[in-house]
Design a protein around this motif. Structure first.
Motif, PDB file in Angstrom:
ATOM      1  N   LEU B 276      38.303  74.506  10.288  1.00 48.21           N
ATOM      2  CA  LEU B 276      39.140  75.674   9.984  1.00 48.21           C
ATOM      3  C   LEU B 276      40.319  75.370   9.063  1.00 48.21           C
ATOM      4  CD1 LEU B 276      39.094  77.369  13.502  1.00 48.21           C
ATOM      5  CD2 LEU B 276      38.081  78.254  11.382  1.00 48.21           C
ATOM      6  N   THR B 277      40.525  74.107   8.743  1.00 52.97           N
ATOM      7  CA  THR B 277      41.685  73.796   7.912  1.00 52.97           C
ATOM      8  C   THR B 277      41.435  74.210   6.464  1.00 52.97           C
ATOM      9  OG1 THR B 277      43.324  72.112   7.407  1.00 52.97           O
ATOM     10  CG2 THR B 277      41.020  71.444   7.246  1.00 52.97           C
ATOM     11  N   THR B 278      42.520  74.345   5.715  1.00 59.19           N
ATOM     12  CA  THR B 278      42.395  74.768   4.320  1.00 59.19           C
ATOM     13  C   THR B 278      42.947  73.743   3.333  1.00 59.19           C
ATOM     14  OG1 THR B 278      44.447  75.998   4.663  1.00 59.19           O
ATOM     15  CG2 THR B 278      42.396  77.255   4.818  1.00 59.19           C
ATOM     16  N   SER B 279      43.635  72.712   3.819  1.00 60.62           N
ATOM     17  CA  SER B 279      44.150  71.660   2.925  1.00 60.62           C
ATOM     18  C   SER B 279      44.594  70.468   3.765  1.00 60.62           C
ATOM     19  CB  SER B 279      45.351  72.173   2.125  1.00 60.62           C
ATOM     20  OG  SER B 279      46.466  72.351   2.991  1.00 60.62           O
ATOM     21  N   LEU B 280      44.874  69.351   3.100  1.00 57.99           N
ATOM     22  CA  LEU B 280      45.316  68.153   3.810  1.00 57.99           C
ATOM     23  C   LEU B 280      46.647  68.424   4.537  1.00 57.99           C
ATOM     24  CD1 LEU B 280      44.410  65.175   4.169  1.00 57.99           C
ATOM     25  CD2 LEU B 280      45.873  64.585   2.231  1.00 57.99           C
ATOM     26  N   ALA B 281      47.545  69.134   3.876  1.00 59.36           N
ATOM     27  CA  ALA B 281      48.843  69.416   4.496  1.00 59.36           C
ATOM     28  C   ALA B 281      48.668  70.361   5.684  1.00 59.36           C
ATOM     29  CB  ALA B 281      49.793  70.022   3.462  1.00 59.36           C
ATOM     30  N   ASP B 282      47.776  71.334   5.540  1.00 60.10           N
ATOM     31  CA  ASP B 282      47.486  72.250   6.650  1.00 60.10           C
ATOM     32  C   ASP B 282      46.861  71.476   7.812  1.00 60.10           C
ATOM     33  OD1 ASP B 282      46.843  75.072   7.766  1.00 60.10           O
ATOM     34  OD2 ASP B 282      44.874  74.120   7.687  1.00 60.10           O
ATOM     35  N   MET B 283      45.978  70.525   7.506  1.00 57.59           N
ATOM     36  CA  MET B 283      45.348  69.732   8.570  1.00 57.59           C
ATOM     37  C   MET B 283      46.405  68.916   9.309  1.00 57.59           C
ATOM     38  SD  MET B 283      41.985  67.256   8.492  1.00 57.59           S
ATOM     39  CE  MET B 283      42.682  65.858   7.609  1.00 57.59           C
ATOM     40  N   ARG B 284      47.354  68.349   8.565  1.00 56.96           N
ATOM     41  CA  ARG B 284      48.448  67.590   9.196  1.00 56.96           C
ATOM     42  C   ARG B 284      49.185  68.463  10.222  1.00 56.96           C
ATOM     43  NH1 ARG B 284      51.558  66.248  11.933  1.00 56.96           N
ATOM     44  NH2 ARG B 284      53.407  64.920  11.807  1.00 56.96           N
ATOM     45  N   GLU B 285      49.455  69.704   9.853  1.00 53.88           N
ATOM     46  CA  GLU B 285      50.185  70.591  10.755  1.00 53.88           C
ATOM     47  C   GLU B 285      49.338  70.948  11.977  1.00 53.88           C
ATOM     48  OE1 GLU B 285      53.404  71.191  10.408  1.00 53.88           O
ATOM     49  OE2 GLU B 285      53.226  69.916   8.637  1.00 53.88           O
ATOM     50  N   ARG B 286      48.072  71.261  11.730  1.00 51.02           N
ATOM     51  CA  ARG B 286      47.197  71.651  12.843  1.00 51.02           C
ATOM     52  C   ARG B 286      46.997  70.487  13.830  1.00 51.02           C
ATOM     53  NH1 ARG B 286      43.768  76.307  12.058  1.00 51.02           N
ATOM     54  NH2 ARG B 286      44.244  77.303  10.076  1.00 51.02           N
ATOM     55  N   LEU B 287      46.782  69.281  13.282  1.00 50.67           N
ATOM     56  CA  LEU B 287      46.581  68.123  14.162  1.00 50.67           C
ATOM     57  C   LEU B 287      47.836  67.861  14.990  1.00 50.67           C
ATOM     58  CD1 LEU B 287      44.651  65.709  11.759  1.00 50.67           C
ATOM     59  CD2 LEU B 287      43.705  66.937  13.727  1.00 50.67           C
ATOM     60  N   GLY B 288      48.979  68.018  14.346  1.00 45.80           N
ATOM     61  CA  GLY B 288      50.235  67.764  15.052  1.00 45.80           C
ATOM     62  C   GLY B 288      50.512  68.771  16.151  1.00 45.80           C
ATOM     63  N   ARG B 289      50.061  70.015  15.980  1.00 39.58           N
ATOM     64  CA  ARG B 289      50.404  71.014  17.001  1.00 39.58           C
ATOM     65  C   ARG B 289      49.322  71.218  18.055  1.00 39.58           C
ATOM     66  NH1 ARG B 289      50.323  75.030  12.393  1.00 39.58           N
ATOM     67  NH2 ARG B 289      48.322  76.080  12.559  1.00 39.58           N
ATOM     68  N   MET B 290      48.292  70.384  18.031  1.00 40.77           N
ATOM     69  CA  MET B 290      47.299  70.452  19.110  1.00 40.77           C
ATOM     70  C   MET B 290      48.005  70.213  20.447  1.00 40.77           C
ATOM     71  SD  MET B 290      43.923  68.532  17.516  1.00 40.77           S
ATOM     72  CE  MET B 290      44.707  66.928  17.578  1.00 40.77           C
ATOM     73  N   VAL B 291      47.718  71.052  21.419  1.00 37.47           N
ATOM     74  CA  VAL B 291      48.360  70.952  22.738  1.00 37.47           C
ATOM     75  C   VAL B 291      47.431  70.186  23.684  1.00 37.47           C
ATOM     76  CG1 VAL B 291      49.127  72.274  24.747  1.00 37.47           C
ATOM     77  CG2 VAL B 291      49.693  73.057  22.423  1.00 37.47           C
ATOM     78  N   ILE B 292      47.969  69.165  24.341  1.00 34.19           N
ATOM     79  CA  ILE B 292      47.129  68.324  25.209  1.00 34.19           C
ATOM     80  C   ILE B 292      47.322  68.639  26.691  1.00 34.19           C
ATOM     81  CG2 ILE B 292      47.029  66.451  23.520  1.00 34.19           C
ATOM     82  CD1 ILE B 292      49.182  66.042  26.570  1.00 34.19           C
ATOM     83  N   GLY B 293      48.317  69.463  26.980  1.00 34.68           N
ATOM     84  CA  GLY B 293      48.648  69.792  28.363  1.00 34.68           C
ATOM     85  C   GLY B 293      50.094  70.247  28.406  1.00 34.68           C
ATOM     86  N   ASN B 294      50.641  70.331  29.595  1.00 37.39           N
ATOM     87  CA  ASN B 294      52.015  70.804  29.737  1.00 37.39           C
ATOM     88  C   ASN B 294      52.908  69.722  30.330  1.00 37.39           C
ATOM     89  OD1 ASN B 294      51.332  73.374  28.838  1.00 37.39           O
ATOM     90  ND2 ASN B 294      50.944  74.121  30.921  1.00 37.39           N
ATOM     91  N   SER B 295      54.195  69.885  30.092  1.00 34.02           N
ATOM     92  CA  SER B 295      55.170  69.088  30.836  1.00 34.02           C
ATOM     93  C   SER B 295      55.251  69.671  32.246  1.00 34.02           C
ATOM     94  CB  SER B 295      56.535  69.174  30.165  1.00 34.02           C
ATOM     95  OG  SER B 295      57.042  70.487  30.314  1.00 34.02           O
ATOM     96  N   GLY B 597      45.822  73.821  17.873  1.00 33.34           N
ATOM     97  CA  GLY B 597      45.764  73.232  16.534  1.00 33.34           C
ATOM     98  C   GLY B 597      44.693  73.887  15.699  1.00 33.34           C
ATOM     99  N   ALA B 598      43.510  74.030  16.265  1.00 37.10           N
ATOM    100  CA  ALA B 598      42.432  74.703  15.550  1.00 37.10           C
ATOM    101  C   ALA B 598      42.811  76.163  15.326  1.00 37.10           C
ATOM    102  CB  ALA B 598      41.130  74.609  16.336  1.00 37.10           C
ATOM    103  N   GLY B 599      43.461  76.754  16.312  1.00 32.49           N
ATOM    104  CA  GLY B 599      43.963  78.117  16.157  1.00 32.49           C
ATOM    105  C   GLY B 599      43.136  79.166  16.857  1.00 32.49           C
TER     106      GLY B 599
END
Lengths: 636, 636
Positions: B276-295, B597-599
């Motif tokens: 679903l990404t559209t560019s390298l910079a967009d992929m950087r943002e999506r990968l960074g905001r992937m949620v793995i769980g909660n505090s 991250g994927a959205g």
């Protein structure tokens, strides 16, 4: 037409910039230019991007009739936290030979594991002005060989547990019916790999319909003893929480849980197979005969018994081709295989060395790196790798630093995060003198193989003339052919020209045959004891478990394999804190395992970790991309 | 200069040989020739061997100003064990357009998972005379994208458990000291990725020494709630014994055990990000905001909180470039990303489609495949993929077979290993007529997006004229633009020329705008209900868990994401056995998860397996290498 010269002069800066900055400042040559410098045409390799190519094994077949170049192996003294710069010296020596001494040269290196790249250690492409480039491609996926190993290793693991599961719920007849289903015409056929199992069982039938009920049972039921399984899953990530796990806890697995664990991918036997194989057909045989455990009646069960020898070979068919890269000074590098030296045999591949020796030809040099010290990498290089390859080295380089020798001489402990002790930063001839016992034993152990030894002292600015002289004298006294001071970290190949000349002379004057430490036809214990003696041990002590396993492997017919000790790299002995040249200790063998496909028995001397962990602040925090240039940042 | 034509005529045999034999009989063109046919020069791609190349994203930037070609999406009716030949039709249609109708065309396909290749399903390169070649390279490692996903996914997983471990044993101060250690000058520095966490916490300081003790605690302690972790490990192997495991049982992990499991790699959120990404910079943002769980206080914890957004991007930097391959008739194919359609959004990548649309230009065609039926792949294609890409399809092809329609009409069950029922092998117009309700709903659902629909009937020798006529009439009655009989499996592109002409007409006459099924700014439940209605459901029923999660994601600010239903592909409803066009059922939502991250938010409709298993006799028994030719044998 003579091949184009690719050697390139470096502009060196002082002080030496960060490794990644040096690497990023040099525009690599297109790898086809490097290939052309070795007389390789495009039909000899597959490009993987612009700076990597896989050299096809067919090159070796083409050149089979031509003569080899000189074969040089680089090892080190016993490693310390201060580092010796073994990879850096390997690369620097080749830059000297290729870019300054006008020799044909190929550097053969191991592919680094991606786990440590993101964990503690960082990359493994050399350092300073002696590096393989592009260093990010070298340290990351490269051409996918380790990923292929991971895939193959884990397919075999999945097949083991699933086979036990299916055997548990099916009658002999149902199992056979599923393994050899009738086709539309009602005719059954054995897959080729099944014929191997039949042969092993002594059943000389090739028509499934002719098997007796007893033969059907023997063929279809592997009857794997879950407690005997030695095959573990792997991952190329430092994931300590996978060291010990319980699998099969899903409801569909019906309570068939089992304790097992993951190793880091480079610890897979398939990595050892890749490193030790000599051809695609040989790899097929080795992969097929890998033993994953025993049947309940104590017979070894192989990958071929599970039907996987062919499929594993297909997964590994590109991985068998070594990857061509280049140094900062444009000399060729073959990167191939990367078994760890403490838990496996720690040497890059036989096929890369063999191809390289043909490519450089007479008068040329192949410099290959063995892991850690003479007790670890070089011993295994000689007794395992050279035994399987039938290659003979003309020279062994042993890398040392004044700092590391001081530690072996009794210098204070080095603690990460704390400033380095004064002893390491200013002259202390006495410590260096004392530490030379470590270097001397590495020299004499290596000389025992009949190979000329050249000591390379990787110089730091703080090293004094007197300290360096001590090392030179001690080296010659211990039987070294020469001992040379090098500054390739700061100056590139230019800083290793003296080393290059010494290595050339050592190669030219080498006359002795290669002498192995032990013959293959003595029993497992005698072989272990021969190696232990070379460590300085006065004897060997076996645990009950080790005794049982030696007996089992002997009974199974595996006692004629060479031995690959799994031992700490931090001491000649089994105790990491014993620096220098300990002797008189009794070497404890905790357990004995076997990599039958790779072709060695490996005794465990103490407990070696096969899965590293991540620190609180792993390297990955700094790794990122500069979107404006596309360059990778923060790799070290 | 006009680019060279690569179209190549096939010599077809009857009966149609095995897929691998057809594939091995054709010598593929060097991929640089395929690239040249698309006006790509060597600077636009990286070669991976002779038959694969990664097309660089910079191509899209270069062509940004030029106009797109026609955009065609291929889906199917609800799948049955009888198969529809969706990939085969996708490839056949492109072979017709490129090799017979003289159009510029690119086929966009998903990369298959290696798990099923060695398990039950076999390969996914199409079939008969409509295939992507070399089929072994397509089905195996390709260019390493899935391996990169596995590596990135598992590095994040290792970082989660290790971080919890380190936080458990260290004071705030010690933790901070390790995360931001002072350098030689005693100065601390935040890594770039740490600044993202500070920003999220509302701390606008960039000097570590300025943080208050409370800020240090907030920054350094992620305080992950182990029970909230949704991030699982992955492996590209069918390993059912990893579905549910307990990790951390080694003595060094100090009793910090946790229940978790492995999914197959294509189920990783990172695969969905890649798609679903559209560019390298967009992929950087999506990968960074992937949620793995909660505090423990209920705040979402991201990959960037763990310090990994940059490192994951570095691991994925080559994977973002689509892989160029070719069909049997020499037309170009872009293979990129492969999320499953039942558990993820089931479409190949946006970047491949975007690049392809520029490469074919006005009058050319990009044919992309969506997984399974209109309820699964096409719905997600429209509402998720097209929403993120802003691309608009001109035509949707729906693939059907007479056999599969008969099953939807109430035909008897099909059991593997047993002969096919008579109903499927001889004329039965009534069953076909009854089954067309399934096709009709796929047509009307797809028409609702405002897109022209062409039905492709993938013909078998046993299909009768009357049966085919029934499907044609039913298709047109349901609103299809056209319905065409195809024989590309037996004849290659020549057998899909009529389909190609119909698709061209459908594209040329498309005038309506794309209408989404739901807007993004309604609440999560309303979106789920809009999709359920399109399935034929009369309502939706939420488990307590699902209610809680919807509330949580809404509170966390994620309610404006599109919805990706995880639902069986075997029925419009949640019950796989309900063939045809069921209606009036209440759709049960068992749980709701999120791929931030994927959205998308993904409700689980029943239990979907995210890790396949191996049968008693997996495909791998037949897979081997012919050493004389180097060809792979036994892939299907």
């Amino acid at each position: 037409m003579a091949p184009p010269k690719t050697a390139r002069k470096l502009q060196v800066l002082s002080p030496v910039p960060a490794d990644i900055d040096i690497a990023n400042a040099v525009e690599p040559l297109h790898i086809s230019e490097i290939a052309a410098s070795l007389d390789l045409s495009p039909s000899h390799y597959d490009l993987y991007g612009k700076y990597k190519a896989k050299v096809l094994l067919s090159v070796f077949d083409e050149l089979q009739g031509s003569a080899d170049g000189y074969y040089v192996v680089v090892g080190g003294i016993t490693p310390t936290p201060l580092g010796e710069g073994k990879s850096t010296t390997t690369v620097g020596l080749c830059q000297a030979l290729g870019a300054f001494l006008d020799k044909k040269v190929v550097t053969c290196l191991r592919q680094p594991s991606q786990g440590p790249t993101f964990g503690i250690k960082g990359g493994a492409a050399g350092g300073g002005y002696s590096q393989v480039i592009p260093m990010d491609e070298f340290n990351l996926h490269l051409t996918g060989d380790i990923h292929a190993i991971t895939a193959a290793n884990n397919l075999l693991a999945a097949a083991i547990d699933t086979r036990i599961f299916h055997e548990a719920s099916q009658s002999d007849k149902a199992l056979f019916n599923r393994l050899c289903p009738p086709n539309k015409e009602g005719k059954r056929r054995f897959a080729d790999v099944m014929l191997r199992r039949l042969q092993k069982l002594g059943i000389s039938k090739s028509d499934p319909d002719e098997l007796t009920p007893d033969e059907i049972k023997k063929f279809a039921r592997l009857d794997i003893d879950p407690d005997s399984i030695t095959w573990r899953r792997v991952m190329d990530v430092n994931d300590r929480f996978l060291r010990k796990i319980t699998i099969g806890q899903g409801p569909e697995e019906k309570g068939m849980t089992r304790e097992t664990g993951f190793d880091i991918s480079v610890a897979s036997e398939i990595m050892a197979v890749l490193a030790l194989t000599t051809s695609l057909a040989d790899m097929r045989e080795r992969l097929g005969r890998m033993v994953i455990g025993n049947s309940k009646s104590g017979e070894p069960i192989t990958a071929d018994d599970l039907g996987l020898g062919g499929a594993l070979t297909v997964l590994m068919k590109d991985a068998i081709n070594p990857t061509l890269m280049q140094t900062l000074e444009g000399t060729p590098v073959l990167v191939h295989a990367g078994p760890f030296a403490n838990i496996a045999h720690g040497n890059s591949s036989i096929v890369a060395d063999k191809i390289a020796l043909k490519l450089v030809g007479p008068g040329g040099f192949v410099v290959t790196e063995a892991g850690f010290g003479a007790d670890i990498g070089a011993e295994k290089f000689m007794n395992i790798k050279c035994r399987y390859s039938a290659l003979v080295p003309q020279c062994a380089v042993i890398v040392a630093t004044i700092r590391a020798l001081k530690m072996h001489g009794g210098g204070p402990e080095v603690v990460a995060g704390r400033p380095l002790d004064h002893a390491y930063l200013s002259e202390n001839v006495a410590l260096v003198e004392a530490g030379c016992v470590n270097l001397a034993r590495h020299i004499s152990n290596t000389r025992a193989y009949g190979v000329n030894v050249v000591v390379a002292v990787n110089m730091f600015a703080s090293d004094s003339e007197s300290e360096l002289n001590v090392v030179r004298s001690a080296s010659l006294a211990a039987g070294a052919f020469d001992a040379v001071i090098c500054t390739h970290h700061a100056h590139g190949g230019k800083g290793a020209v003296d080393l290059g000349i010494a290595v050339q002379k050592a190669c030219e004057s080498q006359t002795e045959p290669l002498r192995f430490l032990y013959p293959l036809d003595i029993c497992i214990k005698e072989k272990i004891e021969a190696i232990a003696k070379s460590y300085g041990a006065s004897g060997v002590e076996y645990s009950e478990q080790a005794e049982k396993k030696i007996e089992m492997y002997t009974r199974q017919g595996f006692s004629d394999l060479p031995i690959c000790m799994a031992k700490t790299q931090y001491s000649f002995s089994h105790v990491p804190s014993q620096k220098g040249a300990p002797s008189g200790f009794v070497l404890p063998i905790r357990d004995v395992r076997a990599s039958i496909g790779a072709g060695f028995i490996y005794p465990l001397v103490g407990t070696m970790s096969t899965m590293p962990g991540l620190p609180t602040r792993p390297c990955f925090f700094d790794i990122d991309i500069d979107f404006s240039t596309g360059k990778v940042l923060g790799l070290s």
